[in-house]
Design an enzyme around this catalytic site. Structure first.
Site, PDB file in Angstrom:
ATOM      1  N   ASP A 197      53.347 -14.115 -46.543  1.00  0.00           N
ATOM      2  CA  ASP A 197      52.867 -13.986 -47.915  1.00  0.00           C
ATOM      3  C   ASP A 197      53.745 -13.103 -48.792  1.00  0.00           C
ATOM      4  O   ASP A 197      54.508 -12.267 -48.308  1.00  0.00           O
ATOM      5  CB  ASP A 197      51.460 -13.367 -47.911  1.00  0.00           C
ATOM      6  CG  ASP A 197      50.399 -14.371 -47.506  1.00  0.00           C
ATOM      7  OD1 ASP A 197      50.749 -15.452 -46.995  1.00  0.00           O
ATOM      8  OD2 ASP A 197      49.211 -14.065 -47.695  1.00  0.00           O
TER       9      ASP A 197
ATOM     10  N   HIS B  81      53.934 -11.023 -43.609  1.00  0.00           N
ATOM     11  CA  HIS B  81      54.478 -10.920 -44.974  1.00  0.00           C
ATOM     12  C   HIS B  81      55.991 -10.995 -44.988  1.00  0.00           C
ATOM     13  O   HIS B  81      56.647 -10.645 -44.007  1.00  0.00           O
ATOM     14  CB  HIS B  81      53.997  -9.620 -45.618  1.00  0.00           C
ATOM     15  CG  HIS B  81      52.517  -9.618 -45.869  1.00  0.00           C
ATOM     16  ND1 HIS B  81      51.603  -9.362 -44.873  1.00  0.00           N
ATOM     17  CD2 HIS B  81      51.805  -9.884 -46.986  1.00  0.00           C
ATOM     18  CE1 HIS B  81      50.374  -9.476 -45.368  1.00  0.00           C
ATOM     19  NE2 HIS B  81      50.467  -9.790 -46.648  1.00  0.00           N
TER      20      HIS B  81
HETATM   21 NI    NI Z   1      49.328 -11.193 -50.599  1.00  0.00          NI
END
Ligand code: NI
Length: 305
Positions: free
Chosen positions: A117, A262
């Site tokens: 992400d 991430h």
């Molecule tokens: Ni996020």
């Protein structure tokens, strides 16, 4: 009491124990970490729910799966309203292959999706792509519009190397605090940026912090976007040690699961632990017999034939 009834009771009891064990992960120490995107809420994905339901249906005819629970986290500047402790995942129930569909289940049981992400960026995203390329793994990137606008070249690389793209809003907004019109704009503006970079948009959407109320869900339906949450929270953004990231995966990984990591926006701007942990995570899951699929592949697998 019939044999069947006794078996059902044993199954229900086992389930309750399993659910209780899932409820209390040991990651409270990190809840105060500051970060742009703060604590991401863990909400059961529709996928995971469907998976858990179908796989355990024999055992739990009398029970409903645990509803997603919400616990406070902390937002970037303001309190995050929706959240859950990281280890707190989708309803997870014992795997019980359906008698009539064992082969299909076996195949499905070994699939898992890696997701990254908040990118793209020019530092960590390329490093993650290098790891994935070396190990011939396809993943899914939930991108933020402002980053897409800056790093179109990295977007092109993500796509060219066979990874899937999802929308993660324009500016990492907590959509539950926006109006319906603003939510629609967060979705469409990001989709436009993705189209500009790649020539094609996406139907996958992951709300920042996992925060999705009825208003958000309605906006997603209007925009023909599929809500994608996750089932494994590595808390990699919080500076979690690589070994601990691997431990979280070991504890939470399940067939049909979606792992949250991430590629931008770590604590103090760092995601070095993610880069270090990723090969270990991949190797562990491979040893466990998992194959890696993109989120579109995973959701396609779940659709009834
Ligand atoms: Ni996020």
């Amino acid at each position: 009491m019939g044999k069947r009834k006794i078996l059902l009771r044993i199954s229900v009891f086992t389930l309750i124990i399993a659910l209780c064990l899932e409820m209390y992960p040991n990651d409270s120490a990190q809840l105060q970490d500051e970060r742009q995107s703060a604590v991401h809420a863990v909400e059961a994905t529709a996928i995971a729910e469907a998976n858990a339901l179908s796989s355990a249906k024999n055992a739990i005819a009398a029970l409903e799966p645990a509803a997603p629970r919400h616990v406070s986290g902390n937002g970037s500047a303001k309190p995050d309203k929706v959240g859950q402790p990281a280890g707190d995942t989708a309803p997870s129930l014992p795997q019980q292959p359906a008698k009539h569909d064992e082969a299909a289940h076996k195949k499905e049981a070994k699939r898992i999706a890696l997701t990254f992400d908040d990118g793209p960026d020019k530092t960590y995203t390329p490093l993650i792509l290098d790891v994935l390329k070396k190990r011939e793994i396809k993943a899914t990137f939930f991108v933020v519009g402002t980053q897409v606008a800056k790093y179109g070249d990295v977007m092109k690389r993500i796509s060219a190397e066979g990874h899937a793209i999802g929308n993660h809003t324009w500016d990492h907004a907590d959509l539950t605090k926006r109006t319906a019109e603003q939510i629609a704009q967060e979705i469409s503006r990001t989709d436009e940026a993705i189209r500009k970079a790649l020539g094609t948009g996406t139907k996958l959407f992951r709300p920042p912090y996992g925060a999705a109320n009825d208003k958000v869900k309605a906006a997603l339906a209007d925009a023909d976007q599929q809500l994608i949450q996750w089932t494994v929270d590595t808390r990699d953004w919080a500076g979690t040690a690589p070994t601990e990231i691997v431990e979280k995966v070991k504890k939470q990984a399940k067939p049909g699961g979606i792992i949250l990591m991430h590629c931008f926006g770590g604590k103090n701007g760092k995601l070095d632990n993610t880069i270090e942990a990723l090969p270990l995570v991949i190797d562990y899951l491979k040893e466990e017999g998992y194959t890696f699929v993109t989120v579109p592949e995973l959701t396609a697998d779940k659709k009834p034939a």
